[in-house]
Design a protein around this motif. Structure first.
Motif, short mmCIF file in Angstrom:
data_model
loop_
_atom_site.label_atom_id
_atom_site.label_comp_id
_atom_site.label_asym_id
_atom_site.label_seq_id
_atom_site.Cartn_x
_atom_site.Cartn_y
_atom_site.Cartn_z
N PRO A 3 0.84 -1.21 0.00
CA PRO A 3 0.00 0.00 0.00
C PRO A 3 0.86 1.24 0.00
O PRO A 3 1.99 1.23 0.49
CB PRO A 3 -0.79 -0.13 1.31
N PRO B 237 2.41 4.83 1.08
CA PRO B 237 2.60 5.39 2.43
C PRO B 237 1.48 6.36 2.77
O PRO B 237 0.92 7.01 1.88
CB PRO B 237 3.95 6.10 2.33
N PRO B 238 1.13 6.43 4.04
CA PRO B 238 0.05 7.35 4.43
C PRO B 238 0.46 8.79 4.19
O PRO B 238 1.64 9.13 4.27
CB PRO B 238 -0.13 7.07 5.92
N PRO B 239 -0.49 9.65 3.90
CA PRO B 239 -0.14 11.07 3.68
C PRO B 239 0.32 11.69 4.99
O PRO B 239 -0.05 11.23 6.07
CB PRO B 239 -1.48 11.68 3.23
N PRO C 199 0.49 14.07 8.18
CA PRO C 199 -0.62 14.66 8.93
C PRO C 199 -0.77 16.14 8.59
O PRO C 199 0.20 16.82 8.27
CB PRO C 199 -0.19 14.48 10.40
#
Length: 268
Positions: free
Chosen positions: A28, A30-32, A34
């Protein structure tokens, strides 16, 4: 046979590369990052007191005097109560203490200090109480929380100088900082164009209070060079339109304003 082995090795290598690409593609994204934390529009201390604030460039300042009696939860001395000096109770002036001038039987108020203004004077802290140290005979670095609420710090000389530079007009900077009422005979009051609402809280030492209505001094983290038992303050006086940064004994109790540093995100 050797040619066949080479073909198999090539096929195995190709299969490994394809498998690795598949695994990498299957991971997946990487998360954005914050979202940036918005600057505070007020601040509440551990005692439940809420203070108004104002932004000056990349710093935000409390526009009311601190009136908390214990250290906040992120302080190394969290939840610890500070000793209080009263009219009938003296304290060790070399250790943390505070004074509420409203508790004194004969406070040196001037006639133009109304009941509401007296509530705005806040508490007076000696330096070790403000800086969160055990005694006055020490130094601390910038970014120290001290008695301030979580996320806020006690200002340094540089912070005060940046504030004064932002306000401008050094000859009348005190006038811009002082409240529009409450100062001695009211002729010593200011315009409060800065929005900092600086009232004349005076100073104290042990259980002796003086100059309420005539001056105020705000603690700096910065100790005097070569002398640990003195630190700098920003001073406002009723008969001057200017401000002064000077050195005073750490055992005396002065007002506290805390500052918040805004994180500056670099441009791409």
């Amino acid at each position: 046979m050797q040619g066949l082995k080479k073909i198999k090795m090539k096929n195995n290598s190709l299969l490994f590369v394809i498998t690795l690409m598949f695994v990498l593609c299957a991971c997946p994204p990487p998360p954005p990052p914050p979202p940036p934390v918005p600057p505070p529009t007020s601040v509440t201390d551990i005692d439940g007191n809420t203070y108004s604030v104002k932004q000056f460039g990349t710093t935000i300042w409390m526009t009311e005097n601190l009136r908390v009696t214990r250290y906040d939860t992120l302080s190394p001395r969290r939840d610890e109560l500070i000793a209080v000096a009263t009219y009938e109770h003296t304290v060790d002036i070399e250790k943390p203490y505070y004074i509420d001038v409203q508790d004194f039987k004969e406070p040196p108020y001037t006639d133009n200090l109304t009941k509401e203004i007296r509530k705005s004077l806040g508490l007076l802290y000696n330096w070790s109480a403000a800086a969160g140290t055990q005694t006055n005979n020490t130094t601390v670095g910038s970014g120290t929380q001290g008695i301030c609420p979580n996320g806020w710090v006690l200002p340094t000389n540089d912070d005060y100088q940046q504030l004064l530079d932002y306000i401008g007009d050094p000859d009348i900077s005190g006038q811009k900082l002082k409240s529009i009422s409450g100062w001695y005979t009211n002729s010593g009051s200011g315009t409060d164009k800065s929005g900092m609402h600086c009232y004349p809280a005076g100073l104290a030492a042990n259980n002796f209070v003086s100059l309420v209505g005539q001056q105020t001094m705000f603690w700096s983290l910065t100790s005097s060079s070569g002398y640990n038992k003195k630190a700098n303050v920003l001073k406002l006086f009723y008969d001057s339109d200017e401000t002064e940064i000077l050195s005073v004994n750490k055992f005396q109790a002065n007002s506290v304003r805390c500052v918040y540093y805004i994180s500056v995100v670099p441009e791409d």
